[in-house]
Design a protein around this motif. Structure first.
Motif, PDB file in Angstrom:
ATOM      1  N   THR A 115       0.830  -1.205   0.000  1.00  0.00           N
ATOM      2  CA  THR A 115       0.000   0.000   0.000  1.00  0.00           C
ATOM      3  C   THR A 115       0.866   1.256   0.000  1.00  0.00           C
ATOM      4  OG1 THR A 115      -1.785  -1.131   1.168  1.00  0.00           O
ATOM      5  CG2 THR A 115      -1.766   1.265   1.280  1.00  0.00           C
ATOM      6  N   GLN A 116       1.926   1.249   0.791  1.00  0.00           N
ATOM      7  CA  GLN A 116       2.823   2.403   0.828  1.00  0.00           C
ATOM      8  C   GLN A 116       3.463   2.648  -0.536  1.00  0.00           C
ATOM      9  OE1 GLN A 116       5.595   1.655   4.005  1.00  0.00           O
ATOM     10  NE2 GLN A 116       3.991   1.555   5.569  1.00  0.00           N
ATOM     11  N   ILE A 117       3.868   1.569  -1.193  1.00  0.00           N
ATOM     12  CA  ILE A 117       4.480   1.692  -2.527  1.00  0.00           C
ATOM     13  C   ILE A 117       3.469   2.237  -3.521  1.00  0.00           C
ATOM     14  CG2 ILE A 117       5.437   0.353  -4.450  1.00  0.00           C
ATOM     15  CD1 ILE A 117       6.643  -1.510  -2.212  1.00  0.00           C
ATOM     16  N   GLN A 118       2.251   1.745  -3.471  1.00  0.00           N
ATOM     17  CA  GLN A 118       1.199   2.233  -4.366  1.00  0.00           C
ATOM     18  C   GLN A 118       0.907   3.710  -4.137  1.00  0.00           C
ATOM     19  OE1 GLN A 118      -1.682  -0.699  -3.150  1.00  0.00           O
ATOM     20  NE2 GLN A 118      -1.452  -1.912  -5.030  1.00  0.00           N
ATOM     21  N   GLN A 119       1.152   4.167  -2.916  1.00  0.00           N
ATOM     22  CA  GLN A 119       0.897   5.571  -2.580  1.00  0.00           C
ATOM     23  C   GLN A 119       2.120   6.456  -2.784  1.00  0.00           C
ATOM     24  OE1 GLN A 119      -0.613   5.269   1.442  1.00  0.00           O
ATOM     25  NE2 GLN A 119      -2.671   4.675   0.765  1.00  0.00           N
ATOM     26  N   GLY A 120       3.200   5.870  -3.323  1.00  0.00           N
ATOM     27  CA  GLY A 120       4.354   6.677  -3.698  1.00  0.00           C
ATOM     28  C   GLY A 120       5.530   6.655  -2.753  1.00  0.00           C
ATOM     29  N   ALA A 121       5.586   5.700  -1.830  1.00  0.00           N
ATOM     30  CA  ALA A 121       6.727   5.629  -0.912  1.00  0.00           C
ATOM     31  C   ALA A 121       8.035   5.492  -1.699  1.00  0.00           C
ATOM     32  CB  ALA A 121       6.564   4.453   0.046  1.00  0.00           C
ATOM     33  N   PRO A 122       9.079   6.210  -1.303  1.00  0.00           N
ATOM     34  CA  PRO A 122      10.323   6.260  -2.090  1.00  0.00           C
ATOM     35  C   PRO A 122      11.260   5.082  -1.838  1.00  0.00           C
ATOM     36  CG  PRO A 122      10.542   7.690  -0.208  1.00  0.00           C
ATOM     37  CD  PRO A 122       9.147   7.111  -0.134  1.00  0.00           C
ATOM     38  N   TYR A 123      10.770   3.871  -2.037  1.00  0.00           N
ATOM     39  CA  TYR A 123      11.601   2.688  -1.850  1.00  0.00           C
ATOM     40  C   TYR A 123      12.245   2.293  -3.186  1.00  0.00           C
ATOM     41  CZ  TYR A 123       8.591   2.353   2.307  1.00  0.00           C
ATOM     42  OH  TYR A 123       7.894   2.625   3.452  1.00  0.00           O
ATOM     43  N   ASP A 124      13.364   1.598  -3.078  1.00  0.00           N
ATOM     44  CA  ASP A 124      14.071   1.134  -4.276  1.00  0.00           C
ATOM     45  C   ASP A 124      13.753  -0.329  -4.588  1.00  0.00           C
ATOM     46  OD1 ASP A 124      15.874   3.535  -4.792  1.00  0.00           O
ATOM     47  OD2 ASP A 124      16.403   3.059  -2.723  1.00  0.00           O
ATOM     48  N   ILE A 125      13.618  -1.132  -3.540  1.00  0.00           N
ATOM     49  CA  ILE A 125      13.427  -2.586  -3.677  1.00  0.00           C
ATOM     50  C   ILE A 125      12.356  -3.018  -2.677  1.00  0.00           C
ATOM     51  CG2 ILE A 125      14.537  -4.852  -3.354  1.00  0.00           C
ATOM     52  CD1 ILE A 125      17.181  -3.565  -4.151  1.00  0.00           C
ATOM     53  N   PHE A 126      11.617  -4.052  -3.034  1.00  0.00           N
ATOM     54  CA  PHE A 126      10.612  -4.617  -2.135  1.00  0.00           C
ATOM     55  C   PHE A 126      10.862  -6.111  -2.002  1.00  0.00           C
ATOM     56  CE2 PHE A 126       5.885  -6.012  -1.940  1.00  0.00           C
ATOM     57  CZ  PHE A 126       5.951  -6.172  -0.564  1.00  0.00           C
ATOM     58  N   LEU A 127      11.194  -6.551  -0.768  1.00  0.00           N
ATOM     59  CA  LEU A 127      11.295  -7.978  -0.442  1.00  0.00           C
ATOM     60  C   LEU A 127      10.002  -8.386   0.239  1.00  0.00           C
ATOM     61  CD1 LEU A 127      14.466  -7.522  -0.803  1.00  0.00           C
ATOM     62  CD2 LEU A 127      14.708  -9.305   0.908  1.00  0.00           C
ATOM     63  N   SER A 128       9.180  -9.133  -0.461  1.00  0.00           N
ATOM     64  CA  SER A 128       7.876  -9.519   0.057  1.00  0.00           C
ATOM     65  C   SER A 128       7.939 -10.891   0.720  1.00  0.00           C
ATOM     66  CB  SER A 128       6.858  -9.541  -1.081  1.00  0.00           C
ATOM     67  OG  SER A 128       5.576  -9.922  -0.628  1.00  0.00           O
ATOM     68  N   ALA A 129       6.877 -11.210   1.485  1.00  0.00           N
ATOM     69  CA  ALA A 129       6.759 -12.535   2.087  1.00  0.00           C
ATOM     70  C   ALA A 129       5.995 -13.479   1.179  1.00  0.00           C
ATOM     71  CB  ALA A 129       6.062 -12.442   3.438  1.00  0.00           C
ATOM     72  N   ASP A 130       5.631 -13.011  -0.001  1.00  0.00           N
ATOM     73  CA  ASP A 130       4.958 -13.858  -0.989  1.00  0.00           C
ATOM     74  C   ASP A 130       5.288 -13.336  -2.378  1.00  0.00           C
ATOM     75  OD1 ASP A 130       3.474 -11.558  -1.359  1.00  0.00           O
ATOM     76  OD2 ASP A 130       1.528 -12.479  -0.937  1.00  0.00           O
ATOM     77  N   THR A 131       4.618 -13.865  -3.386  1.00  0.00           N
ATOM     78  CA  THR A 131       4.788 -13.332  -4.738  1.00  0.00           C
ATOM     79  C   THR A 131       3.559 -12.559  -5.204  1.00  0.00           C
ATOM     80  OG1 THR A 131       4.035 -15.456  -5.644  1.00  0.00           O
ATOM     81  CG2 THR A 131       6.415 -15.129  -5.469  1.00  0.00           C
ATOM     82  N   ASP A 132       2.437 -12.702  -4.491  1.00  0.00           N
ATOM     83  CA  ASP A 132       1.207 -12.032  -4.920  1.00  0.00           C
ATOM     84  C   ASP A 132       1.324 -10.517  -4.858  1.00  0.00           C
ATOM     85  OD1 ASP A 132       0.057 -14.475  -5.379  1.00  0.00           O
ATOM     86  OD2 ASP A 132      -1.076 -14.530  -3.497  1.00  0.00           O
ATOM     87  N   TYR A 133       1.853 -10.001  -3.751  1.00  0.00           N
ATOM     88  CA  TYR A 133       1.961  -8.547  -3.617  1.00  0.00           C
ATOM     89  C   TYR A 133       2.914  -7.940  -4.653  1.00  0.00           C
ATOM     90  CZ  TYR A 133      -0.799  -8.527   0.706  1.00  0.00           C
ATOM     91  OH  TYR A 133      -1.811  -8.646   1.634  1.00  0.00           O
ATOM     92  N   PRO A 134       4.124  -8.473  -4.822  1.00  0.00           N
ATOM     93  CA  PRO A 134       4.985  -7.907  -5.872  1.00  0.00           C
ATOM     94  C   PRO A 134       4.411  -8.102  -7.273  1.00  0.00           C
ATOM     95  CG  PRO A 134       6.054  -9.794  -4.799  1.00  0.00           C
ATOM     96  CD  PRO A 134       4.856  -9.450  -3.994  1.00  0.00           C
ATOM     97  N   GLU A 135       3.662  -9.200  -7.483  1.00  0.00           N
ATOM     98  CA  GLU A 135       3.014  -9.405  -8.786  1.00  0.00           C
ATOM     99  C   GLU A 135       1.963  -8.320  -9.033  1.00  0.00           C
ATOM    100  OE1 GLU A 135       2.557 -11.170 -12.434  1.00  0.00           O
ATOM    101  OE2 GLU A 135       3.978 -11.851 -10.895  1.00  0.00           O
ATOM    102  N   THR A 136       1.255  -7.937  -7.989  1.00  0.00           N
ATOM    103  CA  THR A 136       0.281  -6.852  -8.094  1.00  0.00           C
ATOM    104  C   THR A 136       0.963  -5.543  -8.509  1.00  0.00           C
ATOM    105  OG1 THR A 136      -1.198  -7.824  -6.445  1.00  0.00           O
ATOM    106  CG2 THR A 136      -1.384  -5.451  -6.788  1.00  0.00           C
ATOM    107  N   LEU A 137       2.107  -5.276  -7.909  1.00  0.00           N
ATOM    108  CA  LEU A 137       2.860  -4.064  -8.252  1.00  0.00           C
ATOM    109  C   LEU A 137       3.380  -4.123  -9.682  1.00  0.00           C
ATOM    110  CD1 LEU A 137       4.880  -3.578  -4.931  1.00  0.00           C
ATOM    111  CD2 LEU A 137       2.825  -2.347  -5.671  1.00  0.00           C
ATOM    112  N   PHE A 138       3.819  -5.301 -10.102  1.00  0.00           N
ATOM    113  CA  PHE A 138       4.297  -5.474 -11.473  1.00  0.00           C
ATOM    114  C   PHE A 138       3.176  -5.205 -12.478  1.00  0.00           C
ATOM    115  CE2 PHE A 138       4.596  -8.483 -15.090  1.00  0.00           C
ATOM    116  CZ  PHE A 138       5.668  -7.896 -15.760  1.00  0.00           C
ATOM    117  N   LYS A 139       1.992  -5.759 -12.212  1.00  0.00           N
ATOM    118  CA  LYS A 139       0.858  -5.571 -13.119  1.00  0.00           C
ATOM    119  C   LYS A 139       0.402  -4.114 -13.168  1.00  0.00           C
ATOM    120  CE  LYS A 139      -0.886 -10.303 -12.798  1.00  0.00           C
ATOM    121  NZ  LYS A 139      -1.960 -11.202 -12.283  1.00  0.00           N
ATOM    122  N   ALA A 140       0.678  -3.379 -12.090  1.00  0.00           N
ATOM    123  CA  ALA A 140       0.321  -1.955 -12.046  1.00  0.00           C
ATOM    124  C   ALA A 140       1.394  -1.078 -12.687  1.00  0.00           C
ATOM    125  CB  ALA A 140       0.098  -1.528 -10.604  1.00  0.00           C
TER     126      ALA A 140
END
Length: 256
Positions: free
Chosen positions: A71-96
């Protein structure tokens, strides 16, 4: 004389232009802001030190549940990399369209039942006993390890009996706090947590079946200003050093 000095200055001017183009300034070290799912908090620290020594790139880790970080990334948080505990959340970001490329699975995690002061606790069914008043689980709506824990208890037909004892943490990190403080006698956390050098107390493995293998994905975010350094970190995760550290913290490299 003036022309000679100008000629001598050309290489310096070109170097400064190159530094500006790559987002670097003389004397300033690069930094990566990495959003880290709470289960990977301790392994991230173990990865950070050799990576910084190898590359000179500094890492700042922002730890929370995968859902909240997404949610923070979708709202513009200035992160460079995201290490998730699954693949669904990063897949959502990829599709967006918010990531450089598709998620890369850096490891498979597994659940443990951590009960520091209950050494006689050997089976899940024992959680129904009176000695276990509260059981901590990460919020299954935002934390993949919490979702896995609920699935496990339902698989063993213990969910209905144990639900009144459940206390929810926002993330695995809060679950760990509940357990360490004694607010919960036991809780479901990541194996990477109990294998950290500072972790103490009794725990038992609770591998599948009962929940899907926890594939954990990493993505580089498009808004990064340090793409080269971000790619270096992904390469480090894939290196023999990175994989050795991940393995020390209980991560596997296949679903089986």
């Amino acid at each position: 004389m003036i022309q000679t000095n100008l000629n001598r200055m050309k290489p310096i001017v070109i170097a400064l232009l190159l530094l500006t183009a790559t987002g670097l300034q003389p004397g300033m070290a690069q930094e990566l802001k990495i959003a880290v799912a709470a289960n990977a908090q301790f392994v991230m620290e173990a990865l950070r030190i050799p990576f910084q020594k190898q590359t000179g790139v500094q890492i700042t880790a922002i730890v929370s549940s995968s859902g909240k970080l997404t949610t923070q990334i979708q709202q513009g948080a200035p992160y460079d990399i995201f290490l998730s505990a699954d693949t669904d959340y990063p897949e959502t970001l990829f599709k967006a369209g918010l990531t450089v490329e598709k998620p890369y699975i850096y490891g498979y995690g597994s659940l443990v039942l951590w009960a520091p002061d209950l050494p006689r606790l050997k089976r899940l069914s024992q959680l129904t006993g009176e000695s276990v008043r509260h059981i901590a689980i990460a919020n299954p709506a935002t934390a993949p390890y919490g979702e896995a824990a609920v699935s496990l208890l339902k698989h063993h037909k213990l969910w209905d009996a144990l639900q009144p004892k459940i206390v929810y943490g926002e993330s695995i990190a809060q679950v760990n706090q509940y357990i360490m403080s004694g607010a919960a006698a036991a809780g479901f956390t990541a194996k990477s947590v109990v294998l950290a050098p500072t972790t103490k107390g009794h725990w038992i493995d609770v591998p599948p079946p009962g929940y899907a293998p926890i594939a954990q994905g990493v993505v580089i975010l498009k808004r990064t200003q340090s793409l080269q350094a971000a790619r270096q970190f992904i390469q480090f995760l894939r290196s023999s050093t990175g994989r050795r550290i991940l393995q020390q913290y209980g991560y596997r490299f296949s679903a089986s």
